[in-house]
Design a protein around this motif. Sequence first.
Motif, PDB file in Angstrom:
ATOM      1  N   ASN A 112       0.931  -1.239  -0.213  1.00 41.68           N
ATOM      2  CA  ASN A 112      -0.156   0.070  -0.001  1.00 41.68           C
ATOM      3  C   ASN A 112       0.859   1.347  -0.025  1.00 41.68           C
ATOM      4  N   LYS A 113       1.085   2.053  -1.218  1.00 45.68           N
ATOM      5  CA  LYS A 113       1.972   3.307  -1.237  1.00 45.68           C
ATOM      6  C   LYS A 113       1.137   4.279  -0.873  1.00 45.68           C
ATOM      7  N   GLY A 114      -0.270   4.091  -0.657  1.00 43.39           N
ATOM      8  CA  GLY A 114      -0.964   5.461  -0.282  1.00 43.39           C
ATOM      9  C   GLY A 114      -0.861   5.814   1.195  1.00 43.39           C
ATOM     10  N   GLN A 115      -1.687   6.702   1.580  1.00 48.28           N
ATOM     11  CA  GLN A 115      -1.687   7.184   2.925  1.00 48.28           C
ATOM     12  C   GLN A 115      -2.939   6.708   3.679  1.00 48.28           C
ATOM     13  N   LEU A 116      -3.829   5.799   3.201  1.00 45.14           N
ATOM     14  CA  LEU A 116      -4.895   5.503   3.698  1.00 45.14           C
ATOM     15  C   LEU A 116      -4.846   3.826   3.900  1.00 45.14           C
ATOM     16  N   LEU A 117      -5.845   3.428   4.722  1.00 48.95           N
ATOM     17  CA  LEU A 117      -5.904   1.763   4.858  1.00 48.95           C
ATOM     18  C   LEU A 117      -6.733   1.383   3.738  1.00 48.95           C
ATOM     19  N   HIS A 118      -6.093   0.140   3.200  1.00 48.72           N
ATOM     20  CA  HIS A 118      -6.960  -0.516   2.162  1.00 48.72           C
ATOM     21  C   HIS A 118      -7.435  -2.086   2.476  1.00 48.72           C
ATOM     22  N   GLU A 119      -7.945  -2.808   1.713  1.00 49.39           N
ATOM     23  CA  GLU A 119      -8.287  -3.960   2.109  1.00 49.39           C
ATOM     24  C   GLU A 119      -8.359  -4.589   0.567  1.00 49.39           C
ATOM     25  N   PHE A 120      -7.980  -6.079   0.672  1.00 48.47           N
ATOM     26  CA  PHE A 120      -8.126  -6.881  -0.518  1.00 48.47           C
ATOM     27  C   PHE A 120      -9.086  -7.966  -0.022  1.00 48.47           C
ATOM     28  N   ASN A 121     -10.069  -8.037  -0.745  1.00 52.82           N
ATOM     29  CA  ASN A 121     -11.165  -9.041  -0.089  1.00 52.82           C
ATOM     30  C   ASN A 121     -11.731  -9.692  -1.582  1.00 52.82           C
ATOM     31  N   LEU A 122     -11.836 -11.192  -1.712  1.00 50.35           N
ATOM     32  CA  LEU A 122     -12.350 -12.052  -2.610  1.00 50.35           C
ATOM     33  C   LEU A 122     -13.728 -12.224  -2.159  1.00 50.35           C
ATOM     34  N   GLY A 123     -14.835 -12.255  -3.012  1.00 52.65           N
ATOM     35  CA  GLY A 123     -16.127 -12.707  -2.744  1.00 52.65           C
ATOM     36  C   GLY A 123     -16.999 -12.322  -3.893  1.00 52.65           C
ATOM     37  N   ASP A 124     -18.178 -12.580  -3.755  1.00 48.95           N
ATOM     38  CA  ASP A 124     -19.078 -12.311  -4.725  1.00 48.95           C
ATOM     39  C   ASP A 124     -19.825 -10.928  -4.357  1.00 48.95           C
ATOM     40  N   ALA A 125     -20.521 -10.386  -5.134  1.00 52.57           N
ATOM     41  CA  ALA A 125     -21.088  -8.784  -5.120  1.00 52.57           C
ATOM     42  C   ALA A 125     -22.012  -8.993  -3.823  1.00 52.57           C
ATOM     43  N   ALA A 126     -22.743 -10.265  -3.520  1.00 57.80           N
ATOM     44  CA  ALA A 126     -23.532 -10.028  -2.473  1.00 57.80           C
ATOM     45  C   ALA A 126     -22.664 -10.020  -0.902  1.00 57.80           C
ATOM     46  N   MET A 127     -21.484 -10.829  -0.855  1.00 55.06           N
ATOM     47  CA  MET A 127     -20.621 -11.086   0.111  1.00 55.06           C
ATOM     48  C   MET A 127     -20.086  -9.607   0.422  1.00 55.06           C
ATOM     49  N   HIS A 128     -19.587  -8.884  -0.766  1.00 56.28           N
ATOM     50  CA  HIS A 128     -18.894  -7.308  -0.398  1.00 56.28           C
ATOM     51  C   HIS A 128     -19.927  -6.473  -0.100  1.00 56.28           C
ATOM     52  N   ALA A 129     -21.254  -6.638  -0.443  1.00 59.66           N
ATOM     53  CA  ALA A 129     -22.417  -5.594  -0.031  1.00 59.66           C
ATOM     54  C   ALA A 129     -22.457  -5.946   1.700  1.00 59.66           C
ATOM     55  N   ALA A 130     -22.606  -6.983   1.974  1.00 54.66           N
ATOM     56  CA  ALA A 130     -22.678  -7.450   3.696  1.00 54.66           C
ATOM     57  C   ALA A 130     -21.596  -6.882   4.253  1.00 54.66           C
ATOM     58  N   HIS A 131     -20.312  -7.233   3.719  1.00 59.01           N
ATOM     59  CA  HIS A 131     -19.043  -6.900   4.366  1.00 59.01           C
ATOM     60  C   HIS A 131     -18.882  -5.236   4.461  1.00 59.01           C
ATOM     61  N   GLN A 132     -19.559  -4.696   3.385  1.00 62.91           N
ATOM     62  CA  GLN A 132     -19.621  -3.212   3.687  1.00 62.91           C
ATOM     63  C   GLN A 132     -20.222  -2.506   4.661  1.00 62.91           C
ATOM     64  N   LYS A 133     -21.514  -3.234   5.048  1.00 64.27           N
ATOM     65  CA  LYS A 133     -22.101  -2.982   6.240  1.00 64.27           C
ATOM     66  C   LYS A 133     -21.401  -3.245   7.527  1.00 64.27           C
ATOM     67  N   GLU A 134     -20.550  -4.391   7.611  1.00 64.41           N
ATOM     68  CA  GLU A 134     -19.820  -4.551   8.717  1.00 64.41           C
ATOM     69  C   GLU A 134     -18.801  -3.615   8.990  1.00 64.41           C
ATOM     70  N   MET A 135     -18.079  -3.264   7.961  1.00 64.44           N
ATOM     71  CA  MET A 135     -17.197  -2.198   7.824  1.00 64.44           C
ATOM     72  C   MET A 135     -17.661  -0.721   8.097  1.00 64.44           C
ATOM     73  N   LEU A 136     -18.908  -0.398   7.650  1.00 66.35           N
ATOM     74  CA  LEU A 136     -19.331   0.909   8.316  1.00 66.35           C
ATOM     75  C   LEU A 136     -19.643   0.790   9.750  1.00 66.35           C
ATOM     76  N   GLN A 137     -20.065  -0.355  10.142  1.00 63.23           N
ATOM     77  CA  GLN A 137     -20.312  -0.403  11.973  1.00 63.23           C
ATOM     78  C   GLN A 137     -18.907  -0.144  12.515  1.00 63.23           C
ATOM     79  N   MET A 138     -17.920  -1.010  11.973  1.00 60.51           N
ATOM     80  CA  MET A 138     -16.752  -0.774  12.496  1.00 60.51           C
ATOM     81  C   MET A 138     -16.047   0.756  12.533  1.00 60.51           C
ATOM     82  N   GLN A 139     -16.485   1.221  11.366  1.00 56.84           N
ATOM     83  CA  GLN A 139     -15.909   2.720  11.382  1.00 56.84           C
ATOM     84  C   GLN A 139     -16.730   3.766  12.258  1.00 56.84           C
ATOM     85  N   ALA A 140     -18.083   3.674  12.310  1.00 54.73           N
ATOM     86  CA  ALA A 140     -18.829   4.149  13.133  1.00 54.73           C
ATOM     87  C   ALA A 140     -18.434   4.043  14.804  1.00 54.73           C
TER      88      ALA A 140
END
Length: 104
Positions: free
Chosen positions: A1-29
């Motif tokens: 990661n050459k940038g200044q922000l945290l990144h993630e590499f995640n493998l899955g289908d679109a539905a899994m990514h949508a569900a995981h994004q909700k979890e990540m929002l909760q973690m951020q909040a």
Amino acid sequence: NKGQLLHEFNLGDAAMHAAHQKEMLQMQASGMLTATGMGKMDHGAMGHGDMAGMKHDDPNSVLVEPGKTAELTWTFTKATGLEFACNIPGHYQAGMVGKLTVSQ
């Protein structure tokens, strides 16, 4: 990661990514996930009892802090179509997603 922000590499289908994004929002909040890394929070003490066991340790995902590298090893057992994506809030929507096609 050459940038200044945290990144993630995640493998899955679109539905899994949508569900995981909700979890990540909760973690951020909750303050557990910041722009540059994972924080340490006592969710029970903060009234987030439903998030007490939440952590980022899925076998199909790695977090990559700024200036760091990470490795994800995955063995595919059949032909499939998946996405690889960064599910840090806003990153997927900004285009950090791609298609992965596995053929036999």
